[in-house]
Each structure stands twice: as C-alpha cells, then as structure tokens.
Design a protein around this motif. Sequence first.
Motif, PDB file in Angstrom:
ATOM      1  N   SER A 105       1.746  -5.069  -1.191  1.00 59.85           N
ATOM      2  CA  SER A 105       3.052  -5.282  -0.582  1.00 59.85           C
ATOM      3  C   SER A 105       4.088  -5.802  -1.565  1.00 59.85           C
ATOM      4  CB  SER A 105       2.930  -6.277   0.586  1.00 59.85           C
ATOM      5  OG  SER A 105       2.409  -7.512   0.126  1.00 59.85           O
ATOM      6  N   THR A 113       6.125  -5.795  -4.968  1.00 63.20           N
ATOM      7  CA  THR A 113       6.512  -4.822  -5.977  1.00 63.20           C
ATOM      8  C   THR A 113       6.720  -5.482  -7.321  1.00 63.20           C
ATOM      9  OG1 THR A 113       7.549  -3.444  -4.316  1.00 63.20           O
ATOM     10  CG2 THR A 113       8.225  -3.088  -6.585  1.00 63.20           C
ATOM     11  N   ASP A 136       9.155   0.039  -7.885  1.00 67.22           N
ATOM     12  CA  ASP A 136       8.682   1.152  -7.063  1.00 67.22           C
ATOM     13  C   ASP A 136       7.162   1.216  -6.978  1.00 67.22           C
ATOM     14  OD1 ASP A 136       8.007   1.946  -9.590  1.00 67.22           O
ATOM     15  OD2 ASP A 136       9.179   3.786  -9.587  1.00 67.22           O
ATOM     16  N   ARG A 137       6.470   0.232  -7.531  1.00 65.57           N
ATOM     17  CA  ARG A 137       5.012   0.250  -7.522  1.00 65.57           C
ATOM     18  C   ARG A 137       4.481  -1.142  -7.207  1.00 65.57           C
ATOM     19  NH1 ARG A 137       2.086   1.656 -13.026  1.00 65.57           N
ATOM     20  NH2 ARG A 137       3.054  -0.346 -13.521  1.00 65.57           N
ATOM     21  N   ALA A 178      -1.254  -2.008  -7.602  1.00 63.44           N
ATOM     22  CA  ALA A 178      -1.552  -0.601  -7.876  1.00 63.44           C
ATOM     23  C   ALA A 178      -2.542  -0.465  -9.028  1.00 63.44           C
ATOM     24  CB  ALA A 178      -0.272   0.155  -8.205  1.00 63.44           C
ATOM     25  N   TRP A 211      -7.347  -0.491  -5.729  1.00 66.87           N
ATOM     26  CA  TRP A 211      -6.231   0.012  -4.933  1.00 66.87           C
ATOM     27  C   TRP A 211      -5.639   1.233  -5.645  1.00 66.87           C
ATOM     28  CZ3 TRP A 211      -5.300  -1.226  -0.079  1.00 66.87           C
ATOM     29  CH2 TRP A 211      -5.776  -2.446   0.409  1.00 66.87           C
ATOM     30  N   PRO A 249      -3.625   5.345  -5.160  1.00 64.92           N
ATOM     31  CA  PRO A 249      -2.793   6.162  -4.274  1.00 64.92           C
ATOM     32  C   PRO A 249      -3.661   6.826  -3.208  1.00 64.92           C
ATOM     33  CG  PRO A 249      -2.172   6.507  -6.554  1.00 64.92           C
ATOM     34  CD  PRO A 249      -3.422   5.670  -6.588  1.00 64.92           C
ATOM     35  N   THR A 275      -4.079   8.883   0.914  1.00 68.96           N
ATOM     36  CA  THR A 275      -3.629  10.019   1.716  1.00 68.96           C
ATOM     37  C   THR A 275      -2.933   9.565   2.992  1.00 68.96           C
ATOM     38  OG1 THR A 275      -5.836  10.128   2.727  1.00 68.96           O
ATOM     39  CG2 THR A 275      -5.414  11.550   0.833  1.00 68.96           C
ATOM     40  N   HIS A 294      -1.920   6.227   3.398  1.00 70.50           N
ATOM     41  CA  HIS A 294      -0.988   5.173   2.992  1.00 70.50           C
ATOM     42  C   HIS A 294      -0.702   5.337   1.506  1.00 70.50           C
ATOM     43  CE1 HIS A 294      -1.818   3.147   6.837  1.00 70.50           C
ATOM     44  NE2 HIS A 294      -3.097   3.375   6.589  1.00 70.50           N
ATOM     45  N   ASP A 295       0.405   4.703   1.059  1.00 73.25           N
ATOM     46  CA  ASP A 295       0.767   4.820  -0.360  1.00 73.25           C
ATOM     47  C   ASP A 295      -0.385   4.383  -1.255  1.00 73.25           C
ATOM     48  OD1 ASP A 295       3.234   5.770   0.307  1.00 73.25           O
ATOM     49  OD2 ASP A 295       4.274   3.852   0.070  1.00 73.25           O
ATOM     50  N   HIS A 296      -1.031   3.276  -0.886  1.00 73.70           N
ATOM     51  CA  HIS A 296      -2.188   2.789  -1.643  1.00 73.70           C
ATOM     52  C   HIS A 296      -3.296   2.417  -0.678  1.00 73.70           C
ATOM     53  CE1 HIS A 296       0.883   2.405  -4.778  1.00 73.70           C
ATOM     54  NE2 HIS A 296      -0.120   2.524  -5.624  1.00 73.70           N
ATOM     55  N   GLU A 297      -4.517   2.820  -1.014  1.00 74.71           N
ATOM     56  CA  GLU A 297      -5.680   2.536  -0.192  1.00 74.71           C
ATOM     57  C   GLU A 297      -6.789   1.979  -1.067  1.00 74.71           C
ATOM     58  OE1 GLU A 297      -6.564   6.271   1.616  1.00 74.71           O
ATOM     59  OE2 GLU A 297      -4.780   6.251   2.903  1.00 74.71           O
TER      60      GLU A 297
END
Length: 257
Positions: free
Chosen positions: A111, A113, A117-118, A122, A226, A228, A230, A232-235
């Motif tokens: 959550s 950043t 943008d990341r 990540a 964590w 990228p 499908t 959610h942005d990150h899983e």
Amino acid sequence: MLPLPSRQVPALAPTAVLWNDGPQGSWSRHGEPGFAPAARALGHHLVGPAGYTEPATGLSGRIEAFAAAGADIVTSAATARDLALFRALAAEHGSTPRLITCSRWLVYPPSVTGDGDRPAQANTATLVYWTPAHPCRLSLDGMTTAELAGAYEQATGRRWLQPLGLAYALFEVAVHALRTAADPADPAAVAEVVGRTRLETIAGPLDWTAGPVPNVATVRLAGGQWQPGTRHDHELAVVTNRHVEGLPVTADLLPLR
C-alpha cells in the motif's frame, strides 16, 4: 530461533541488515535466539550499523555502508514506510539491492508507494504462513482454506489476508481446549490442555508438545514474494515450499533489478 551447533560453514556474500533500535531489531540482534547468530552460523557475513529510530528520517549512511561492503542482499524488519524510504534513497545512490527480504508488515497487501508508482513491497521477499492454497481444513466443520478465503472476500469485499488463517486457528484451539479440559470453567485446567494440545487446524498442524519452548507452538513457514498479479496489482507468490508439504509453488523468485 534456537542457536545452531558450532560447525565449519562456507563464507557467503555479505548480507546487509536494516534493523531498527526497537524490539524487532533487538530480537534480531540477540546473541542467542536471534536472527544474527543463526545467520552467521550458516556462513552469512552481516553488514549493519547501529539500529535506526522509527520512523526513519535518513538512511543514506546505511546505504553507503552496504555499498562499500558489496552487500546487495538486504534483510530487514522495516515498516513499509521506512522500506519505501530506503528503496528510494538506494535508487538515488545508484545502489539498488539485488534482493530485499522483510519479515514485518508484509503479510498485508502493498500500500505504501516508494517511487510514485510502485509499492515499497514490490518484489520484496517475505514469509508465508497462510494462503487459500494451503492444504488444510478447519477442524470444526471441514472448511478448506480456499473456502474460508472466499467467504471472507464475499462478506467484506476485501482481499484475503494471511492473519485470517491464524485467527480461525485460535478459535479451533479454544474449542478443543474447552471440550477437552476436565473443568472448562477452570483456567488452570484449560491451560493444562493447551500445553499438551496437538491439533490439525486451518493454519496447519499446531503442536504445543514440540516446543521450541514450553507453551509455544510453531507454524510451518514457506517463502514468498510480492509480485505483479492477475487479480490485484501485487499478489503474494509462493516461491519455496520446502517446509509446507502440498503447498503449490506459484512463481520463481524475482530480483529487484
């Protein structure tokens, strides 16, 4: 974590440690059960200045020390906010680590950043103690992990969280103890039952007779990252399942760079 027996181990590449001066950092540095002695016993050379105060206001000195030692793998117990700061400053210094692991906060979806943008999390590696893919069932009614996660998402409109499995396991243990105790109204009798409980739960097998210390049961851990996703942005992807039989590996470990 118990101290490992003394033995000859090969020297490994330096590992940077990003630990605060609070409880998380103190536990990690502890001379006996801490992370540091266990890691050194496995051959890791740890690079880490004194702990920093949270919230961190500057980590440049640590980044410079890590770079000088050639440590491009970072293990941390940082908050997501401080991890975001570290990653941003490391990028400014041109010394982005090859891999970051973090044992704190990262059980929750990304959550915070770091670079606009990341999320800071990540491609950060972390522990995995429960997922909808774990091959476990609720001892109370046979509900699977996938069914529990699906019911939670349908009821709340939110994505599943790792603590969901442990929360339900607590109820399983409580019910087992109250049903088994000689006098369920007697706290001492209930505590005595918990101390000898061995139970298959929605979070896997919990065994209070196995230690590592009295009145403690451990949870089997897998390795995750964590990545990228499908839905959610990150899983949270499972990258190693050596200690959790039947848990599918869903991805390879990815480098930060």
